[in-house]
Design an enzyme around this catalytic site. Structure first.
Site, short mmCIF file in Angstrom:
data_model
loop_
_atom_site.label_atom_id
_atom_site.label_comp_id
_atom_site.label_asym_id
_atom_site.label_seq_id
_atom_site.Cartn_x
_atom_site.Cartn_y
_atom_site.Cartn_z
N ASN A 82 0.81 -1.22 0.00
CA ASN A 82 0.00 0.00 0.00
C ASN A 82 0.84 1.27 0.00
O ASN A 82 1.91 1.32 0.58
CB ASN A 82 -0.94 0.03 1.21
N MET A 83 0.27 2.30 -0.62
CA MET A 83 0.92 3.61 -0.73
C MET A 83 1.55 4.07 0.59
O MET A 83 2.70 4.46 0.66
CB MET A 83 -0.16 4.61 -1.19
N LYS A 84 0.77 4.00 1.68
CA LYS A 84 1.31 4.56 2.93
C LYS A 84 2.25 3.61 3.64
O LYS A 84 2.98 4.00 4.55
CB LYS A 84 0.19 5.05 3.84
N GLY A 85 2.27 2.32 3.24
CA GLY A 85 3.26 1.40 3.79
C GLY A 85 3.05 1.07 5.25
O GLY A 85 1.93 1.05 5.75
N PHE A 86 4.16 0.87 5.97
CA PHE A 86 4.09 0.35 7.33
C PHE A 86 5.33 0.76 8.10
O PHE A 86 6.45 0.67 7.56
CB PHE A 86 4.01 -1.18 7.23
#
Ligand code: B12
Length: 244
Positions: free
Chosen positions: A123-127
């Site tokens: 996902n775009m925002k990552g982790f």
């Protein structure tokens, strides 16, 4: 270098265990918990917490001392050897060397409904401060979500002309992940398309060693992020396609 766990002072060997027993909480149950730890080889065992779990089960936290030492020099671990680049470096490498958009298609497969792992990578925002693959210029990241069948994953990989297939597996009860992961490789092999794809798996209980054993190109476990898998996949793509 030899080490042992520590709790209070270095090398004191102190460890904490937690587990449940299929018996109601009682003095006998507490003694049983102590004996579990002693049978694991711990000494100075104390049951520091016990509570009932419903009517027929009990839960324990136990402290004990581990008296042996572990020699770090005798340990060998199979891991992905790629040098991990930053997102900007990966983008530059794709621009300069790959010279095309790399397509990553990913899913949590089979009956597995856990999405957080595959989202963390894609996902775009990552982790945890690491942006996911959707953020990378030069990468097209297609996240199919969870409970995706191997048939559907392969179908979508073909439609999108994927370079990399990402499989996330979280549930390992009764080795369900192994059956499912092996099935994907067998299906790719049966269609003679296994070598068209870089096939990578990941999840809390996945190691690179297990991944290789099951026929995957690489495997990533906890504390691995988009840059780990992207660095690996770009290098692997370059090796396969340009011999670099
Ligand atoms: C959230 C959660 C759920 C949510 C999931 C919601 C969702 N949308 O994802 C819900 C409530 C639905 C759920 C259900 C179940 N769960 Co659950 N769940 C968890 C929990 C609390 C967190 C998992 C998580 O999100 N971790 C955070 C992510 C970021 O970590 P990660 O997955 O490891 O991902 C990292 C790496 O592994 C790696 N990675 C992961 N995938 C991939 C893929 C690739 C390609 C790459 C490169 C890397 C990579 O990168 C990530 C970032 O570093 C864990 C316990 C725990 N604290 O871990 C239990 C846990 C995973 N669940 C468990 C179980 C048993 C279940 C159920 C079977 C329970 C039940 N009896 O119904 C069901 C199964 C449902 C199903 N069909 O899959 C067990 C699994 C035990 C086992 N070894 O099999 C755990 C460990 C809990 C436990 N201690 O028993 N669960």
């Amino acid at each position: 270098m030899k080490i042992r766990p520590y709790g209070d002072t270095l090398h004191d060997g102190k460890i904490q265990l937690s587990f449940s027993l299929p018996t109601p909480l009682s003095e006998v149950a507490v003694e049983a918990a102590k004996q579990v730890a002693e049978n694991l080889g711990l000494v100075d065992v104390s049951v520091v917490h016990s509570e009932k779990m419903g009517t027929d089960f009990s839960f324990f936290i136990v402290y004990g001392t581990f008296t042996k030492q572990i020699d770090l020099d005798l340990i060998t671990v199979q891991s992905v050897k790629t040098i991990v680049l930053s997102r900007e470096e990966i983008e530059e490498k794709i621009r300069q060397e790959v010279k095309k958009e790399l397509v990553f298609i990913g899913a949590s497969t089979g009956s597995d409904a856990h999405t957080v792992g595959i989202d963390a990578i894609m996902n775009m925002k990552g982790f945890a401060g690491h942006y996911g693959l959707e953020r990378y210029a030069g990468i097209k990241a297609i996240n199919l979500g969870s409970q995706v069948s191997n048939e559907e994953l392969i179908k979508q990989a073909k439609i999108h002309q994927a370079d990399v297939i990402l499989v996330s597996q979280t549930v390992t009860q009764k080795d369900v992940h192994i059956k499912n992961m092996v099935e994907l490789i067998e299906m790719l092999e049966a269609e003679h398309i296994r070598k068209q794809y870089i096939v990578v798996c990941g999840g809390a209980r996945i190691t690179h060693e297990l991944a290789k054993e099951l026929g995957y190109d690489a495997g990533f476990g906890p504390n691995k992020f988009a840059e780990d898998v992207a660095s690996y996949a770009v290098d692997e793509w370059l090796t396969r396609n340009t011999g670099k």
